[in-house]
Write a protein that holds these residues in place. Structure first.
Motif, PDB file in Angstrom:
ATOM      1  N   VAL A  21      55.229 -40.970 -22.827  1.00 21.65           N
ATOM      2  CA  VAL A  21      55.865 -39.669 -22.563  1.00 21.65           C
ATOM      3  C   VAL A  21      55.510 -39.176 -21.162  1.00 21.65           C
ATOM      4  CG1 VAL A  21      55.859 -37.223 -23.235  1.00 21.65           C
ATOM      5  CG2 VAL A  21      56.004 -39.012 -24.998  1.00 21.65           C
ATOM      6  N   GLU A  22      54.226 -39.294 -20.801  1.00 18.85           N
ATOM      7  CA  GLU A  22      53.776 -38.784 -19.507  1.00 18.85           C
ATOM      8  C   GLU A  22      54.381 -39.583 -18.352  1.00 18.85           C
ATOM      9  OE1 GLU A  22      52.284 -36.072 -18.972  1.00 18.85           O
ATOM     10  OE2 GLU A  22      51.610 -35.553 -20.993  1.00 18.85           O
ATOM     11  N   ILE A  23      54.406 -40.898 -18.487  1.00 22.05           N
ATOM     12  CA  ILE A  23      54.954 -41.719 -17.384  1.00 22.05           C
ATOM     13  C   ILE A  23      56.451 -41.467 -17.251  1.00 22.05           C
ATOM     14  CG2 ILE A  23      55.366 -44.056 -16.523  1.00 22.05           C
ATOM     15  CD1 ILE A  23      52.726 -44.932 -17.665  1.00 22.05           C
ATOM     16  N   ARG A  24      57.130 -41.317 -18.367  1.00 14.16           N
ATOM     17  CA  ARG A  24      58.574 -41.026 -18.288  1.00 14.16           C
ATOM     18  C   ARG A  24      58.801 -39.691 -17.578  1.00 14.16           C
ATOM     19  NH1 ARG A  24      61.814 -44.746 -21.747  1.00 14.16           N
ATOM     20  NH2 ARG A  24      63.556 -43.536 -20.979  1.00 14.16           N
ATOM     21  N   LYS A  25      57.928 -38.731 -17.829  1.00 11.37           N
ATOM     22  CA  LYS A  25      58.027 -37.431 -17.126  1.00 11.37           C
ATOM     23  C   LYS A  25      57.857 -37.635 -15.630  1.00 11.37           C
ATOM     24  CE  LYS A  25      56.019 -34.201 -20.337  1.00 11.37           C
ATOM     25  NZ  LYS A  25      54.746 -33.509 -20.604  1.00 11.37           N
ATOM     26  N   ILE A  26      56.842 -38.405 -15.272  1.00 15.80           N
ATOM     27  CA  ILE A  26      56.552 -38.625 -13.850  1.00 15.80           C
ATOM     28  C   ILE A  26      57.731 -39.320 -13.161  1.00 15.80           C
ATOM     29  CG2 ILE A  26      55.079 -39.870 -12.219  1.00 15.80           C
ATOM     30  CD1 ILE A  26      52.837 -39.675 -14.444  1.00 15.80           C
ATOM     31  N   LEU A  27      58.263 -40.336 -13.829  1.00 14.99           N
ATOM     32  CA  LEU A  27      59.359 -41.110 -13.223  1.00 14.99           C
ATOM     33  C   LEU A  27      60.689 -40.378 -13.311  1.00 14.99           C
ATOM     34  CD1 LEU A  27      58.472 -44.681 -14.549  1.00 14.99           C
ATOM     35  CD2 LEU A  27      58.230 -43.843 -12.205  1.00 14.99           C
ATOM     36  N   GLY A  28      60.718 -39.324 -14.099  1.00 18.00           N
ATOM     37  CA  GLY A  28      61.976 -38.590 -14.243  1.00 18.00           C
ATOM     38  C   GLY A  28      62.900 -39.220 -15.268  1.00 18.00           C
ATOM     39  N   THR A  29      62.361 -40.144 -16.099  1.00 21.23           N
ATOM     40  CA  THR A  29      63.238 -40.773 -17.094  1.00 21.23           C
ATOM     41  C   THR A  29      63.002 -40.188 -18.490  1.00 21.23           C
ATOM     42  OG1 THR A  29      61.663 -42.602 -17.309  1.00 21.23           O
ATOM     43  CG2 THR A  29      63.534 -42.914 -15.827  1.00 21.23           C
ATOM     44  N   ASP A  30      62.518 -38.931 -18.519  1.00 16.59           N
ATOM     45  CA  ASP A  30      62.430 -38.204 -19.779  1.00 16.59           C
ATOM     46  C   ASP A  30      63.732 -37.421 -19.996  1.00 16.59           C
ATOM     47  OD1 ASP A  30      61.949 -36.616 -17.556  1.00 16.59           O
ATOM     48  OD2 ASP A  30      60.628 -35.233 -18.635  1.00 16.59           O
ATOM     49  N   ARG A  31      64.748 -37.744 -19.237  1.00 17.32           N
ATOM     50  CA  ARG A  31      66.036 -37.072 -19.315  1.00 17.32           C
ATOM     51  C   ARG A  31      67.139 -38.109 -19.089  1.00 17.32           C
ATOM     52  NH1 ARG A  31      67.658 -34.456 -13.649  1.00 17.32           N
ATOM     53  NH2 ARG A  31      69.552 -35.502 -14.344  1.00 17.32           N
ATOM     54  N   ILE A  32      68.375 -37.673 -19.281  1.00 17.37           N
ATOM     55  CA  ILE A  32      69.514 -38.533 -18.974  1.00 17.37           C
ATOM     56  C   ILE A  32      69.972 -38.227 -17.547  1.00 17.37           C
ATOM     57  CG2 ILE A  32      71.912 -39.103 -19.580  1.00 17.37           C
ATOM     58  CD1 ILE A  32      69.979 -39.943 -21.732  1.00 17.37           C
ATOM     59  N   TRP A  33      70.184 -39.281 -16.759  1.00 19.88           N
ATOM     60  CA  TRP A  33      70.767 -39.117 -15.427  1.00 19.88           C
ATOM     61  C   TRP A  33      72.205 -39.621 -15.467  1.00 19.88           C
ATOM     62  CZ3 TRP A  33      67.929 -37.328 -11.089  1.00 19.88           C
ATOM     63  CH2 TRP A  33      66.567 -37.213 -11.263  1.00 19.88           C
ATOM     64  N   ASN A  34      73.127 -38.779 -15.061  1.00 20.34           N
ATOM     65  CA  ASN A  34      74.497 -39.256 -14.905  1.00 20.34           C
ATOM     66  C   ASN A  34      74.630 -39.946 -13.558  1.00 20.34           C
ATOM     67  OD1 ASN A  34      75.634 -38.376 -17.369  1.00 20.34           O
ATOM     68  ND2 ASN A  34      75.645 -36.273 -16.595  1.00 20.34           N
ATOM     69  N   VAL A  35      75.243 -41.102 -13.587  1.00 19.12           N
ATOM     70  CA  VAL A  35      75.309 -41.938 -12.393  1.00 19.12           C
ATOM     71  C   VAL A  35      76.771 -42.260 -12.077  1.00 19.12           C
ATOM     72  CG1 VAL A  35      74.611 -44.163 -11.402  1.00 19.12           C
ATOM     73  CG2 VAL A  35      73.095 -42.990 -13.025  1.00 19.12           C
ATOM     74  N   ALA A  36      77.114 -42.163 -10.795  1.00 23.09           N
ATOM     75  CA  ALA A  36      78.433 -42.607 -10.339  1.00 23.09           C
ATOM     76  C   ALA A  36      78.300 -44.024  -9.801  1.00 23.09           C
ATOM     77  CB  ALA A  36      78.955 -41.683  -9.246  1.00 23.09           C
ATOM     78  N   LEU A  37      79.178 -44.901 -10.254  1.00 21.42           N
ATOM     79  CA  LEU A  37      79.204 -46.264  -9.725  1.00 21.42           C
ATOM     80  C   LEU A  37      80.367 -46.364  -8.746  1.00 21.42           C
ATOM     81  CD1 LEU A  37      78.507 -49.337  -9.734  1.00 21.42           C
ATOM     82  CD2 LEU A  37      79.997 -49.546 -11.742  1.00 21.42           C
ATOM     83  N   VAL A  38      80.072 -46.706  -7.505  1.00 25.41           N
ATOM     84  CA  VAL A  38      81.134 -46.848  -6.511  1.00 25.41           C
ATOM     85  C   VAL A  38      81.287 -48.326  -6.170  1.00 25.41           C
ATOM     86  CG1 VAL A  38      82.069 -46.105  -4.303  1.00 25.41           C
ATOM     87  CG2 VAL A  38      80.560 -44.575  -5.590  1.00 25.41           C
ATOM     88  N   GLY A  39      82.473 -48.852  -6.411  1.00 23.11           N
ATOM     89  CA  GLY A  39      82.737 -50.274  -6.198  1.00 23.11           C
ATOM     90  C   GLY A  39      82.789 -50.991  -7.525  1.00 23.11           C
ATOM     91  N   TYR A  40      83.998 -51.367  -7.942  1.00 29.48           N
ATOM     92  CA  TYR A  40      84.122 -52.053  -9.232  1.00 29.48           C
ATOM     93  C   TYR A  40      84.634 -53.474  -9.025  1.00 29.48           C
ATOM     94  CZ  TYR A  40      84.331 -52.492 -14.257  1.00 29.48           C
ATOM     95  OH  TYR A  40      84.093 -52.908 -15.545  1.00 29.48           O
ATOM     96  N   GLY A  41      83.975 -54.186  -8.127  1.00 29.39           N
ATOM     97  CA  GLY A  41      84.187 -55.629  -7.991  1.00 29.39           C
ATOM     98  C   GLY A  41      83.324 -56.342  -9.029  1.00 29.39           C
ATOM     99  N   SER A  42      83.018 -57.617  -8.769  1.00 34.35           N
ATOM    100  CA  SER A  42      82.283 -58.353  -9.799  1.00 34.35           C
ATOM    101  C   SER A  42      80.857 -57.823  -9.957  1.00 34.35           C
ATOM    102  CB  SER A  42      82.294 -59.853  -9.515  1.00 34.35           C
ATOM    103  OG  SER A  42      81.682 -60.116  -8.282  1.00 34.35           O
ATOM    104  N   LEU A  43      80.222 -57.453  -8.856  1.00 39.28           N
ATOM    105  CA  LEU A  43      78.867 -56.915  -8.974  1.00 39.28           C
ATOM    106  C   LEU A  43      78.891 -55.551  -9.669  1.00 39.28           C
ATOM    107  CD1 LEU A  43      75.864 -57.295  -8.434  1.00 39.28           C
ATOM    108  CD2 LEU A  43      76.177 -56.174  -6.227  1.00 39.28           C
ATOM    109  N   GLY A  44      79.831 -54.691  -9.257  1.00 34.13           N
ATOM    110  CA  GLY A  44      79.956 -53.373  -9.890  1.00 34.13           C
ATOM    111  C   GLY A  44      80.196 -53.501 -11.380  1.00 34.13           C
ATOM    112  N   ALA A  45      81.064 -54.432 -11.766  1.00 35.57           N
ATOM    113  CA  ALA A  45      81.367 -54.625 -13.184  1.00 35.57           C
ATOM    114  C   ALA A  45      80.125 -55.087 -13.945  1.00 35.57           C
ATOM    115  CB  ALA A  45      82.506 -55.628 -13.344  1.00 35.57           C
TER     116      ALA A  45
END
Lengths: 227, 227
Positions: free
Chosen positions: A78-102
């Motif tokens: 719990v504490e490490i997730r808090k520190i890293l900021g992964t105690d929450r959901i991050w919405n992410v935009a993916l730019v580029g939907y070629g083979s790597l993006g996919a």
């Protein structure tokens, strides 16, 4: 206990921040086995560092050990997730939907750590409008609007080097706080935007360098990027 | 990360080796513009380091500058490629042909730097035998034979964490000299095998950490992995 409480001269080395992720992975895999506590020595051994290093790394952020017990696994996760900021959901935009993006879109590891690709953008008319796992690939021109609407704070760039700076500028203009860049380009970004960049070919080049050094028995630092 | 302290004064820091790749990229892009020479100062400015750093990085490997001229671009490209081992073609085995493996296979950046994926392996019967860009996906059990036959010295692993160590052991047994690992797992490998590992979710986690630190105005080292 919280990451905000540390003294201001305690600069956190990036290697320590990287190891936090590794500690977290190991703790998560231990939790599955039903373990409830772990000593710094055991945690250290699992990751090939010293117990002193483990204590120092965690010490940048607070006191998490219990005398005579060590670390309580659930608590430390719990504490490490808090520190890293992964105690929450991050919405992410993916730019580029070629083979790597996919491939990145389908990569299950992101969602598992709380990173949800919630919008996809491209500039290729053949790809724009395509349905992808419940989303539609959007025109890159819709970026700023979608970022504001969708509470998106991180961007993943899987675009060619030639358009990388332009895309980065668009992400910054849209109000993104952090960029994860796969384009083989050095980006110029404002200081208040976080930035992690991986050039896959460069990584492979580092590997061939390391192989050469081993074969020539030349001295080198281990180039492992195990973070 | 921690291959132990090696005690030679000629030890090449991994950051210097990583910058060699960046110098090379910049020199290659300059060559296209028709430029023929560059000073350490100009090279430094392009990459956001100091001229002294450029000279020190290159100095680990030899004297490449010409008094009053600086570096001859074509010459320095050749020299850096020699140092990195990309003055030749490396045959690479790709293990794991899921979505990430497929994206890596199609990634043009590898071939451009001399890395040729010349064999693909999987353990999934639905994928084995599938034709892929002139190759057939082979059964992982054929690895050792194919590595020996095909003069393959590097392996890319795009497999799940659960099978990562097993695949790594198979690559080592087959005689591979270097492993580029995308599985989110810490691998145990013999010292004579080079190893570069990227956990994509960990990288994204480092980005959220950095964003959090920026928002809290906390001190940190720039986690940029611009290599």
């Amino acid at each position: 206990m919280s990451s905000g409480e540390k003294e201001s001269q305690n600069l956190v080395p990036k290697a320590a921040a990287a190891r936090l992720s590794l500690y977290l992975r190991h703790l998560e895999s231990l939790r599955i086995t039903g373990a409830s506590t772990i000593s710094s020595k055991e945690l250290a051994r699992a990751l090939g560092v010293t117990a002193a290093q483990v204590r120092k790394d965690l010490g940048y952020f607070g006191q998490f050990g219990f005398p005579g017990i060590g670390y309580k696994i659930e608590n430390l996760i719990v504490e490490i997730r808090k520190i890293l900021g992964t105690d929450r959901i991050w919405n992410v935009a993916l730019v580029g939907y070629g083979s790597l993006g996919a491939a990145l879109f389908r990569y299950r590891g992101f969602e598992k750590q709380g990173f949800r690709i919630s919008a996809i953008f491209d500039n290729n008319p053949a790809v724009i409008g395509q349905p992808v796992g419940g989303l539609l690939v959007k025109n890159i021109t819709a970026l700023a609007h979608a970022v504001a609407e969708g509470d998106i704070s991180l961007g993943i760039m899987a675009v060619p080097a030639e358009t990388a700076q332009e895309v980065a500028d668009a992400l910054v203009f849209a109000g993104i706080s952090g960029i994860f860049n796969f384009a083989p380009a050095v980006l110029s970004l404002p200081e208040n935007v976080a930035y992690v960049s991986i050039d896959l070919a460069v990584q492979l080049e580092q590997l061939s360098f390391h192989v050469k050094q081993l074969r020539e028995d030349a001295p080198f630092e281990d180039p492992e990027q195990g973070i």
